[in-house]
Design an enzyme around this catalytic site. Sequence first.
Site, short mmCIF file in Angstrom:
data_model
loop_
_atom_site.label_atom_id
_atom_site.label_comp_id
_atom_site.label_asym_id
_atom_site.label_seq_id
_atom_site.Cartn_x
_atom_site.Cartn_y
_atom_site.Cartn_z
N GLU A 22 37.72 30.71 -7.88
CA GLU A 22 39.18 30.53 -7.78
C GLU A 22 39.57 29.09 -8.11
OE1 GLU A 22 41.49 32.65 -7.66
OE2 GLU A 22 40.22 34.40 -7.36
N TYR A 42 48.02 29.78 -3.09
CA TYR A 42 47.44 30.85 -3.92
C TYR A 42 45.94 31.01 -3.65
CZ TYR A 42 45.14 33.26 -7.60
OH TYR A 42 44.31 34.14 -8.25
N ASP A 62 49.31 35.60 -9.07
CA ASP A 62 49.09 34.70 -10.20
C ASP A 62 50.02 35.12 -11.34
OD1 ASP A 62 47.97 37.00 -11.21
OD2 ASP A 62 46.00 36.14 -11.64
N CYS A 117 48.68 45.42 -18.77
CA CYS A 117 50.06 44.94 -18.83
C CYS A 117 50.05 43.52 -19.39
CB CYS A 117 50.68 44.98 -17.43
SG CYS A 117 52.47 44.78 -17.44
N CYS A 164 51.13 50.67 -22.07
CA CYS A 164 51.78 51.49 -21.03
C CYS A 164 51.17 52.89 -20.93
CB CYS A 164 53.28 51.58 -21.30
SG CYS A 164 54.09 49.97 -21.27
N CYS A 196 48.48 52.96 -18.37
CA CYS A 196 48.79 52.26 -17.12
C CYS A 196 48.98 53.25 -15.96
CB CYS A 196 50.06 51.44 -17.30
SG CYS A 196 50.54 50.57 -15.81
FE1 SF4 Z 1 53.13 47.07 -17.51
FE2 SF4 Z 1 52.30 49.46 -16.79
FE3 SF4 Z 1 54.90 48.90 -16.76
FE4 SF4 Z 1 53.65 49.19 -19.08
S1 SF4 Z 1 53.94 50.77 -17.55
S2 SF4 Z 1 55.07 47.55 -18.53
S3 SF4 Z 1 51.62 48.33 -18.62
S4 SF4 Z 1 53.35 47.96 -15.49
#
Ligand code: SF4
Length: 332
Positions: A25, A108, A126, A178, A185, A188
């Site tokens: 870290e 943090y 972060d 992301c 996406c 995700c």
């Molecule tokens: Fe980010 Fe997932 Fe939203 Fe796409 S769907 S913008 S990868 S959080």
Amino acid sequence: MPWRIPPGARKRGTLPDPYAVWLSEVMLQQTTVAAVREYHNKFMCLWPTIHDLSAADDADVMAAWAGLGYYARARNLLKCARAVVANHGGEFPTDHALLLTLPGIGPYTAAAIASIAFDLPETVVDGNVERVMARLYDIHDPLPKSKPALTEKARALTPARRPGDYAQAVMDLGATVCTPRNPACGNCPWRTPCAARIAGTAAELPKKTPKKKTPTRHGIAYVVQRDDGALLLETRPESGLLGGMLGWPGSEWGDAPAPAPPLDANWQTLNTQARHTFTHFHLRLTVMVTTVDAQAASIRGKFISAADFDPESLPTAMRKVYDIAAPALSNA
Ligand code: SF4
């Protein structure tokens, strides 16, 4: 990542080594995973426990850190290791407030250690987590103003069960799925609730307040070589940039620094400047070189023999100076 434990290990009750987590870290502050991996391995080989690190010579640790940048971190690393050994019997405290009393550990890092090493429900935020939260909730206020709101969203999502795995998972999601450009996406796990994906705004988030233009400072670096090949180097003052690191004697850094040669000699000014960028400014160092005989006396620094000189022990800005000076030196 070498400081991680294998998938599923935490579920079986295994926690990572807090020393390895802390080291990672501190190294990861302002530095990428790719750059940190090699340094983390090196430190874990040289000093496998916090007791080993706390007993290390300052100069050895600074030399091992050379090239990683932000050298105050290395000085605080040693101070922290010594404080943990002296005041906590060599065990990192699990308490967030106590972690914050240790040198070099801010909010943090304290949260990251408590969460990842001790599996406590701390909120770790972060840049990756900020991006994921801004998109998940379609928050358009720019950073850094939006930081408290993004932190609050991350806090609300942190589960009581396996919070350490969760914290790393969200950071990894930001780092690998992301991503700043072209978020994946379709892969995700939060694609269904993600407000920015639905609104089509993911690519423009998070918004950031424009940065001021980075200023440029100038300086002079003096590279002196003795006729037996020894080079004149000095340990920079503890406080200030590159503090405690080995470097070439030089002028102040500013708009128009006054010359400050370490000895009287015939100086040659090289055509190429050493260029380096710190967090808040660009540095342009004019490189001046000279060779002197064995009797030459310097008002600062000390000569290091060619056999003992290792360019790798210099911080990057100083190594750039050496790379420019070396062709002009007879014994380099
Ligand atoms: Fe980010 Fe997932 Fe939203 Fe796409 S769907 S913008 S990868 S959080």
